[in-house]
Design an enzyme around this catalytic site. Structure first.
Site, PDB file in Angstrom:
ATOM      1  N   ASP A  75      -4.268   2.757   1.546  1.00 44.35           N
ATOM      2  CA  ASP A  75      -2.994   1.318   2.003  1.00 44.35           C
ATOM      3  C   ASP A  75      -2.143   1.941   2.223  1.00 44.35           C
ATOM      4  O   ASP A  75      -1.858   2.850   3.262  1.00 44.35           O
ATOM      5  CB  ASP A  75      -2.691   0.755   0.597  1.00 44.35           C
ATOM      6  CG  ASP A  75      -2.646  -0.648   0.467  1.00 44.35           C
ATOM      7  OD1 ASP A  75      -1.637  -0.492   0.989  1.00 44.35           O
ATOM      8  OD2 ASP A  75      -3.378  -1.790   0.213  1.00 44.35           O
ATOM      9  N   ASP A  76      -0.978   1.064   2.590  1.00 39.71           N
ATOM     10  CA  ASP A  76       0.794   1.582   2.941  1.00 39.71           C
ATOM     11  C   ASP A  76       1.022   2.931   2.772  1.00 39.71           C
ATOM     12  O   ASP A  76       0.635   3.596   1.554  1.00 39.71           O
ATOM     13  CB  ASP A  76       1.515   0.622   2.406  1.00 39.71           C
ATOM     14  CG  ASP A  76       2.815   0.518   3.506  1.00 39.71           C
ATOM     15  OD1 ASP A  76       3.177   0.975   4.049  1.00 39.71           O
ATOM     16  OD2 ASP A  76       3.464   0.006   3.710  1.00 39.71           O
ATOM     17  N   LYS A 160      -6.561  -3.337   6.945  1.00 38.69           N
ATOM     18  CA  LYS A 160      -6.005  -4.487   6.273  1.00 38.69           C
ATOM     19  C   LYS A 160      -5.074  -5.141   6.966  1.00 38.69           C
ATOM     20  O   LYS A 160      -3.839  -3.724   6.692  1.00 38.69           O
ATOM     21  CB  LYS A 160      -5.899  -3.662   4.447  1.00 38.69           C
ATOM     22  CG  LYS A 160      -4.543  -5.436   3.241  1.00 38.69           C
ATOM     23  CD  LYS A 160      -4.315  -4.611   2.531  1.00 38.69           C
ATOM     24  CE  LYS A 160      -3.360  -4.933   1.355  1.00 38.69           C
ATOM     25  NZ  LYS A 160      -3.190  -4.858   0.247  1.00 38.69           N
ATOM     26  N   ASP A 162      -1.525  -6.565   6.926  1.00 42.20           N
ATOM     27  CA  ASP A 162      -0.041  -7.113   6.333  1.00 42.20           C
ATOM     28  C   ASP A 162       0.664  -8.088   6.690  1.00 42.20           C
ATOM     29  O   ASP A 162       0.235  -8.112   8.310  1.00 42.20           O
ATOM     30  CB  ASP A 162       0.995  -6.130   5.205  1.00 42.20           C
ATOM     31  CG  ASP A 162       0.367  -6.108   4.214  1.00 42.20           C
ATOM     32  OD1 ASP A 162       0.745  -8.378   3.646  1.00 42.20           O
ATOM     33  OD2 ASP A 162       0.810  -5.652   3.364  1.00 42.20           O
ATOM     34  N   TRP A 199      -1.308 -13.385   1.727  1.00 42.21           N
ATOM     35  CA  TRP A 199      -0.558 -14.242   0.419  1.00 42.21           C
ATOM     36  C   TRP A 199      -1.208 -15.617   0.535  1.00 42.21           C
ATOM     37  O   TRP A 199      -0.324 -16.203  -0.478  1.00 42.21           O
ATOM     38  CB  TRP A 199       0.745 -13.733   0.084  1.00 42.21           C
ATOM     39  CG  TRP A 199       0.749 -11.984   1.015  1.00 42.21           C
ATOM     40  CD1 TRP A 199       0.369 -11.107   0.841  1.00 42.21           C
ATOM     41  CD2 TRP A 199       1.907 -11.761   2.279  1.00 42.21           C
ATOM     42  NE1 TRP A 199       1.345 -10.010   1.724  1.00 42.21           N
ATOM     43  CE2 TRP A 199       2.073 -10.535   2.573  1.00 42.21           C
ATOM     44  CE3 TRP A 199       3.147 -13.308   2.685  1.00 42.21           C
ATOM     45  CZ2 TRP A 199       2.903 -10.482   2.842  1.00 42.21           C
ATOM     46  CZ3 TRP A 199       3.801 -12.592   3.302  1.00 42.21           C
ATOM     47  CH2 TRP A 199       4.018 -11.475   4.537  1.00 42.21           C
ATOM     48  N   ARG A 214      -6.798 -12.396   1.665  1.00 38.75           N
ATOM     49  CA  ARG A 214      -5.936 -12.823   0.694  1.00 38.75           C
ATOM     50  C   ARG A 214      -5.202 -14.866   0.342  1.00 38.75           C
ATOM     51  O   ARG A 214      -4.989 -14.548   1.739  1.00 38.75           O
ATOM     52  CB  ARG A 214      -5.091 -11.821   0.822  1.00 38.75           C
ATOM     53  CG  ARG A 214      -5.308 -10.648   0.143  1.00 38.75           C
ATOM     54  CD  ARG A 214      -4.542 -10.423  -1.129  1.00 38.75           C
ATOM     55  NE  ARG A 214      -3.971 -10.528  -1.612  1.00 38.75           N
ATOM     56  CZ  ARG A 214      -2.588 -10.066  -1.116  1.00 38.75           C
ATOM     57  NH1 ARG A 214      -2.857  -8.639  -1.115  1.00 38.75           N
ATOM     58  NH2 ARG A 214      -1.465  -9.395  -2.247  1.00 38.75           N
ATOM     59  N   ASP A 218       0.816 -10.762  -4.653  1.00 34.92           N
ATOM     60  CA  ASP A 218       0.363  -8.971  -4.855  1.00 34.92           C
ATOM     61  C   ASP A 218      -0.080  -9.533  -6.565  1.00 34.92           C
ATOM     62  O   ASP A 218       0.619 -10.087  -7.324  1.00 34.92           O
ATOM     63  CB  ASP A 218       1.022  -8.052  -5.110  1.00 34.92           C
ATOM     64  CG  ASP A 218       1.536  -7.920  -3.778  1.00 34.92           C
ATOM     65  OD1 ASP A 218       0.813  -8.573  -2.591  1.00 34.92           O
ATOM     66  OD2 ASP A 218       2.114  -6.992  -2.890  1.00 34.92           O
TER      67      ASP A 218
HETATM   68  C1  GLA Z   1       2.038  -6.511   0.836  1.00 34.01           C
HETATM   69  C2  GLA Z   1       0.278  -6.315   0.240  1.00 34.01           C
HETATM   70  C3  GLA Z   1      -0.687  -5.607  -0.868  1.00 34.01           C
HETATM   71  C4  GLA Z   1       0.916  -3.836  -0.101  1.00 34.01           C
HETATM   72  C5  GLA Z   1       1.823  -3.464   0.074  1.00 34.01           C
HETATM   73  C6  GLA Z   1       1.865  -2.101   0.644  1.00 34.01           C
HETATM   74  O1  GLA Z   1       2.871  -6.058  -0.481  1.00 34.01           O
HETATM   75  O2  GLA Z   1       0.255  -7.808  -0.297  1.00 34.01           O
HETATM   76  O3  GLA Z   1      -1.160  -5.561  -0.998  1.00 34.01           O
HETATM   77  O4  GLA Z   1      -0.688  -3.324   0.462  1.00 34.01           O
HETATM   78  O5  GLA Z   1       2.278  -4.847   1.112  1.00 34.01           O
HETATM   79  O6  GLA Z   1       3.552  -2.247   1.467  1.00 34.01           O
END
Ligand code: GLA
Length: 534
Positions: A75-76, A160, A162, A199, A214, A218
């Protein structure tokens, strides 16, 4: 007027061909929801080559790989800087040997590798985790350049994407994601899996470009978060299918929640066909969480070849009964979840007719791996607060449905992005069946409530009852396959009180498409439709 109406109908037909679970579902091979692990929930941006390799090793040694988990997703936190020609590099402190070494290692274990980026300019990490390297690290202005790095040079299999930066810049979600995915496909990696991380349910276009999207903010390792996400996904079943899935976010199993809450979390993620991305440290998963994550019978619901998301067949206050077909479309086997979302114990009874099951019904508890016996007419169960019973039911007969709730229907123009306050959507409505109706129907030919699979075994003549709510006098246009009907001067007197209008229709054998709307004026809100054989 008529042309618009037929245009809408043609649109529904096209959508049906492209994204519904139709009769061909059984023959078509879909990719199931993605299963794997992601670094974010436990490690946030504090990741490294060593950490990712250890998690990949643990996926194999814990038996999670054998249970079906395949992806190791970074991820990030891996971004470096853009060089003089704008090319993205890696964080050399955390990944001293670069990213290709990591994806090669993951591949050498027979696993797949995932990476992360952003649809706009600045990443979420740059905004919320003081990650300076995330400034300007997103795809915006670099679609092809970044796609080439992630998929050709670094050889990742999943991404993924974002949207913190995209939101900050006020960019169009659809334009950005379509353009990025085009660039990814240009690399030749047509097999790469895409996750849209906006989101909120992004709209029907997502299904054409992504394997999952999504639908919520989160996740956190606590009950309120699990309950909120399940609530968000309750009425989105029509938007999943054909290899595209509503993503309920990474799993918080093995992160300290009590067993009953973990069962709800995993069981509902499985029956709703969400991607299953483990979010804990796989080198130290508590035994009971590991056993739950490896539960073969629950995983089979998630990876079922029909690829369907369960929908709410019955609601009693805070208790829900969710159901979906598994194994064979409209067969005698179905998966059911009894879900108590409240904090106190309750009893739930469901008539088998509501589940379209007839005769004797064999029931198996998939969490406990136990046969519960054979039942007739109905089944009851007692559930403690925050708990679930997930079962497989096998009946002697599959019954023809009579009721189709509006909250099960496909809404071609729905999204949850918040750009348009008058967008078609489900609204809580205590006097409507299931406690829900669909509002903001009509005003455009394509803004309809569409049931893509209204089933009649033999075909024939039916009375179609449309349960609607409006305090005004409004019109409903109904389409049944290629035939249209108009019901005018409808009023139930109150938006909180449904009334029924009927029309005689003919159904063909098998699946029929029924839709309701109004081409150029708002239509009443819709509660459900009901069919009575004549
Ligand atoms: C957002 C995403 C999370 C994660 C963070 C990373 O909040 O919804 O799932 O990937 O960024 O910074």
């Amino acid at each position: 007027m008529k042309n618009g109406f037929l245009y809408a109908f043609a649109l529904c037909g096209a959508l049906l061909a492209s994204c519904s679970g139709t009769q061909e579902t059984k023959e078509k091979a879909f990719l199931p929801p993605l299963m794997g692990w992601s670094s974010w929930n436990t490690y946030f941006v504090d990741i490294s080559e060593d950490l990712i390799k250890k998690q990949a090793d643990a996926m194999v040694s814990t038996g999670l790989k054998d249970a079906g988990y395949k992806y190791i997703n970074i991820d990030d936190g891996f971004f470096g800087y853009r060089d003089s020609v704008g090319k993205m590099t890696y964080n050399a402190e955390r990944f001293p040997n670069g990213m290709r070494v990591v994806s090669d290692y993951v591949h050498s274990l027979g696993l797949k590798a995932g990476i992360y980026s952003e649809g706009g300019d600045n990443t979420c990490g740059s905004m919320y985790n003081a990650e300076k390297t995330g400034i300007g690290a997103g795809f915006y202005g670099h679609d092809q350049q970044d796609a080439d790095v992630y998929f050709k040079e670094w050889n990742f299999d999943f991404i993924k994407i974002d949207y913190c930066g995209g939101k900050e810049l006020g960019l169009s979600e659809r334009d950005r994601y379509e353009s990025i995915v085009k660039a990814i496909r240009n690399t030749g990696r047509t097999d790469a899996s895409i996750n849209i991380c906006r989101w909120a349910y992004p709209g029907a276009w997502a299904a054409n470009i992504a394997r999952s999207w999504r639908i919520s903010w989160d996740i956190q390792p606590r009950w309120s978060s699990i309950k909120y996400i399940i609530g968000k996904n309750m009425y989105l079943s029509a938007f999943a299918g054909n290899g595209g899935y509503n993503d309920m976010d990474m799993l918080e199993i093995g992160r300290g929640m009590p067993r009953n809450e973990e069962e709800v979390h995993f069981g509902i993620w499985c029956i709703m066909s969400s991607p299953l991305l483990i979010g804990c440290d796989m080198t130290s998963i508590p035994e009971s969480s590991l056993e739950l994550l490896k539960n073969k019978e629950l995983i089979a619901l998630n990876q079922d070849p029909l690829g369907l998301q369960a929908y709410v067949a019955q609601r009693n206050g805070d208790a829900y009964v969710l159901v979906k077909d598994i194994e064979t479309k409209r067969g005698k086997v179905r998966a059911i979840a009894f879900y108590n979302s409240s904090d106190s114990a309750c009893d739930i009874t469901v008539p088998f007719k509501t589940l379209e099951l007839g005769g004797k019904v064999k029931v198996r508890d998939l969490v406990k791996h136990e046969d519960m016996g054979t039942f007739e007419q109905q089944m009851s169960c007692s559930l403690q607060g925050r708990s679930v019973l997930i079962c497989r039911m096998e009946a002697e007969e599959r019954l023809e449905p009579e009721v189709y709730e509006a909250e099960w229907a496909f809404l071609p123009l729905y999204d949850d992005l918040g750009h348009n306050p008058r967008i078609i959507r489900c609204v809580q409505s205590p006097n409507c069946s299931g406690g829900v109706r669909v509002g903001y129907v009509g005003a455009k030919p394509e803004n309809r409530v569409v049931w893509k699979e209204v089933y009649s075994e033999k075909g024939g003549n039916y009375e179609l009852g449309i349960s609607y709510c409006t305090s005004k006098k409004q019109k409903i246009q109904v389409a049944v396959n290629d035939k249209e009907y108009v019901l005018d001067n409808l009023s139930s007197g109150d938006y909180n009180k449904p009334a029924v209008a009927t029309v005689d229709v003919t159904l063909k054998p098998g699946y029929n498409v029924v839709s309701v709307g109004c081409d150029y004026a708002w239509a009443p809100d819709i509660d459900k439709i009901e069919l009575k054989k004549k």
